[in-house]
Design a protein around this motif. Structure first.
Motif, short mmCIF file in Angstrom:
data_model
loop_
_atom_site.label_atom_id
_atom_site.label_comp_id
_atom_site.label_asym_id
_atom_site.label_seq_id
_atom_site.Cartn_x
_atom_site.Cartn_y
_atom_site.Cartn_z
N GLU A 71 0.86 -1.20 0.00
CA GLU A 71 0.00 0.00 0.00
C GLU A 71 0.90 1.25 0.00
OE1 GLU A 71 -1.94 3.17 2.48
OE2 GLU A 71 -0.28 1.86 3.07
N ASP A 72 0.45 2.35 -0.59
CA ASP A 72 1.39 3.45 -0.86
C ASP A 72 1.92 4.20 0.37
OD1 ASP A 72 -1.01 4.76 -0.61
OD2 ASP A 72 -0.98 5.69 -2.61
N ASN A 73 1.10 4.38 1.43
CA ASN A 73 1.65 5.05 2.63
C ASN A 73 2.75 4.19 3.25
OD1 ASN A 73 -0.07 7.33 2.62
ND2 ASN A 73 -1.73 6.01 3.37
N SER A 74 2.51 2.88 3.28
CA SER A 74 3.52 1.96 3.82
C SER A 74 4.77 1.99 2.94
CB SER A 74 2.98 0.53 3.85
OG SER A 74 1.74 0.47 4.49
N ALA A 75 4.54 2.03 1.61
CA ALA A 75 5.66 2.02 0.67
C ALA A 75 6.52 3.27 0.84
CB ALA A 75 5.12 1.91 -0.75
N ASN A 76 5.85 4.45 0.97
CA ASN A 76 6.62 5.69 1.17
C ASN A 76 7.48 5.60 2.41
OD1 ASN A 76 5.55 6.92 -1.02
ND2 ASN A 76 3.89 7.95 0.11
N MET A 77 6.90 4.99 3.44
CA MET A 77 7.59 4.90 4.73
C MET A 77 8.91 4.13 4.62
SD MET A 77 5.78 3.38 8.13
CE MET A 77 6.01 1.64 7.75
N ILE A 78 8.95 3.15 3.70
CA ILE A 78 10.18 2.34 3.59
C ILE A 78 10.84 2.50 2.20
CG2 ILE A 78 9.56 0.68 5.40
CD1 ILE A 78 8.63 -1.27 3.23
N SER A 79 10.51 3.62 1.55
CA SER A 79 11.12 4.00 0.27
C SER A 79 10.98 2.94 -0.82
CB SER A 79 12.62 4.31 0.47
OG SER A 79 12.80 5.17 1.54
N LEU A 80 9.77 2.41 -0.96
CA LEU A 80 9.49 1.48 -2.05
C LEU A 80 8.29 1.99 -2.84
CD1 LEU A 80 9.87 -1.98 -0.22
CD2 LEU A 80 11.48 -0.92 -1.80
N LYS A 81 7.95 1.26 -3.91
CA LYS A 81 6.81 1.68 -4.73
C LYS A 81 5.53 1.00 -4.22
CE LYS A 81 5.34 1.07 -9.59
NZ LYS A 81 3.99 1.26 -9.26
N GLY A 82 4.43 1.77 -4.21
CA GLY A 82 3.19 1.17 -3.71
C GLY A 82 1.97 1.55 -4.52
N TYR A 83 0.82 1.11 -4.07
CA TYR A 83 -0.46 1.35 -4.75
C TYR A 83 -1.44 1.94 -3.75
CZ TYR A 83 1.57 -1.84 -8.09
OH TYR A 83 2.42 -2.42 -8.99
N SER A 84 -2.37 2.78 -4.25
CA SER A 84 -3.40 3.30 -3.35
C SER A 84 -4.20 2.10 -2.83
CB SER A 84 -4.32 4.25 -4.10
OG SER A 84 -5.10 3.51 -5.03
N LEU A 85 -4.87 2.29 -1.71
CA LEU A 85 -5.64 1.17 -1.14
C LEU A 85 -6.67 0.66 -2.15
CD1 LEU A 85 -5.89 -0.53 1.44
CD2 LEU A 85 -7.74 0.97 2.12
N GLU A 86 -7.26 1.61 -2.90
CA GLU A 86 -8.26 1.21 -3.89
C GLU A 86 -7.64 0.34 -4.99
OE1 GLU A 86 -10.73 4.35 -5.26
OE2 GLU A 86 -11.76 3.05 -6.68
N GLU A 87 -6.51 0.79 -5.50
CA GLU A 87 -5.81 0.00 -6.55
C GLU A 87 -5.42 -1.37 -6.00
OE1 GLU A 87 -3.33 3.30 -9.15
OE2 GLU A 87 -2.63 2.83 -7.15
N LEU A 88 -4.90 -1.34 -4.77
CA LEU A 88 -4.45 -2.59 -4.14
C LEU A 88 -5.61 -3.58 -4.04
CD1 LEU A 88 -1.69 -3.36 -2.83
CD2 LEU A 88 -2.71 -2.80 -0.64
N CYS A 89 -6.77 -3.07 -3.58
CA CYS A 89 -7.93 -3.95 -3.38
C CYS A 89 -8.43 -4.51 -4.71
CB CYS A 89 -9.05 -3.22 -2.64
SG CYS A 89 -8.64 -2.93 -0.92
N GLN A 90 -8.24 -3.73 -5.79
CA GLN A 90 -8.66 -4.26 -7.10
C GLN A 90 -7.70 -5.33 -7.61
OE1 GLN A 90 -8.99 -0.55 -9.10
NE2 GLN A 90 -11.06 -0.19 -8.32
N LYS A 91 -6.44 -5.25 -7.16
CA LYS A 91 -5.38 -6.11 -7.69
C LYS A 91 -5.28 -7.45 -6.97
CE LYS A 91 -0.72 -4.57 -8.92
NZ LYS A 91 -0.84 -4.57 -10.35
N VAL A 92 -5.60 -7.47 -5.65
CA VAL A 92 -5.19 -8.63 -4.84
C VAL A 92 -6.38 -9.46 -4.36
CG1 VAL A 92 -3.12 -7.42 -4.05
CG2 VAL A 92 -5.20 -7.36 -2.64
N ASP A 93 -6.05 -10.68 -3.88
CA ASP A 93 -7.10 -11.57 -3.38
C ASP A 93 -7.43 -11.32 -1.91
OD1 ASP A 93 -7.41 -13.11 -5.80
OD2 ASP A 93 -5.36 -13.79 -5.42
#
Ligand SMILES: NC(=O)c1ccc[n+]([C@@H]2O[C@H](COP(=O)([O-])OP(=O)(O)OC[C@H]3O[C@@H](n4cnc5c(N)ncnc54)[C@H](O)[C@@H]3O)[C@@H](O)[C@H]2O)c1
Ligand SMILES: Nc1ncnc2c1ncn2[C@@H]1O[C@H](COP(=O)(O)OP(=O)(O)OP(=O)(O)O)[C@@H](O)[C@H]1O
Length: 288
Positions: A48-70
């Motif tokens: 998720e993108d807030n978590s990703a920013n926190m550890i300097s990685l690439k992430g997705y908005s929660l909405e995008e994440l929920c559409q992508k994953v199981d």
């Protein structure tokens, strides 16, 4: 034997989305370890993108994440899990809690248990609980809660008066520090601290518990989940409404908070071996 309701499992799991406890950049190594464990089992991990920013990685908005994953994975304590369940509720994703918190009452899996759990997940050896959520509204704001909605006085120096109505009819007036409207899941949180009952989490009911009532007669109430409950603030100083201990709304005198059961359930992924009374005993010393 008691038949477990709500046993629908996920099918053909290919991916999961991770949300990390906020303000914890030290979780980067643990995140990479969790990602590697899932990916060894052919389950792709996205962040998720807030978590990703926190550890300097690439992430997705929660909405995008929920559409992508199981399904979603909360990595942190109970607070992180509460927030993930609440924010992802509208996307209908099951949530697994990996416990890195202090108490971790709601979060099921420890890092030590994770490799075995992933193997069990691949073999459909796990369970999903469908847990009641509540829906509330204050003025034009609508929200959902997994644990509780707390109506509290604004100033610690004075009491608050709140009138309660069920389906439009007055049932009680609360004088004191406030009132907690809890789900069965939240019954072991703030509700428990102020003397409310423990309610098995697969029950459907509201628990309405006064906080420090100035009365000899006030008691916690357990009410059917199909009731619509309304609380009107009588006090001229107004009140605050706190959702799962995390989101806060201000309410003025004569305004009301309306509460009802949400029209769907939150889905919690658990180890098949998880037993509620063992968790109560281990985490809250139930029966000791
Ligand atoms: N005096 C109190 O006990 C008190 C006061 C305010 C809020 N709370 C609770 O804290 C919750 C928010 O939790 P948090 O972790 O974000 O805040 P937090 O970090 O302030 O933790 C509160 C404690 O409650 C535990 N907890 C949370 N939900 C629980 C549950 N369903 N069953 C058993 N224990 C639970 C947490 O692990 C933590 O130890 C609120 O929903 C409210 O119920 C409790
Ligand atoms: N997304 C969020 N928004 C607001 N507050 C959050 C969020 N996630 C976590 N918190 C808060 O951060 C604090 C710490 O998080 P968390 O509860 O996950 O860890 P912990 O306190 O170590 O664990 P536990 O609650 O199991 O004892 C809590 O007070 C929680 O309410």
């Amino acid at each position: 034997m008691r038949i477990e309701k709500n046993i629908e499992l996920l099918t053909n799991i290919k991916s999961a989305g991770i949300i990390l406890k906020p303000s914890s950049p030290e979780l980067k190594d643990i995140y990479l370890e969790i990602k590697a464990l899932f990916e060894e089992a052919n389950i792709n991990i996205y962040l998720e993108d807030n978590s990703a920013n926190m550890i300097s990685l690439k992430g997705y908005s929660l909405e995008e994440l929920c559409q992508k994953v199981d399904f979603l994975i909360s990595v942190g304590g109970d607070g992180t899990l509460l927030s993930v369940v609440r924010k992802s509720f509208k996307f209908d994703k099951a949530v697994l809690g990996i416990n890195l918190g202090t108490l971790g009452f709601l979060t099921d899996i420890s890092m030590e248990q994770l490799p075995q759990f992933i193997e069990d997940l691949k073999n459909n050896i796990y369970k999903i609980d469908n847990r009641m959520m509540v829906e509330g509204s204050v003025n034009l704001n609508k929200f959902v809660a997994f644990n509780d909605i707390v109506i509290s006085r604004k100033s610690i120096s004075s009491m608050i008066k709140i009138d309660g109505k069920i389906d439009g009819k007055h049932f009680n007036s609360y004088y004191g520090d406030g009132v907690i409207i809890s789900t069965p899941t939240g019954s072991t949180a703030y509700n428990l601290s102020v003397g409310g009952p423990i309610v098995y989490p697969l029950t459907e009911a509201f628990i309405v518990t006064p906080v420090a009532p100035h009365s000899l007669t006030q008691r916690p109430l357990v009410m059917p989940a199909d009731f619509e409950i309304e609380f009107k603030i009588i006090d001229n100083q107004g009140a605050v409404v706190i959702v799962d201990g995390q989101d806060i709304y201000e309410v003025e005198q004569n305004q009301s908070i309306k509460i009802k059961i949400a029209n769907k359930k939150a889905k919690m992924i658990h180890r098949i071996q998880r037993n509620y009374f063992e968790v109560l005993n281990e985490k809250l010393r139930w029966g000791n």
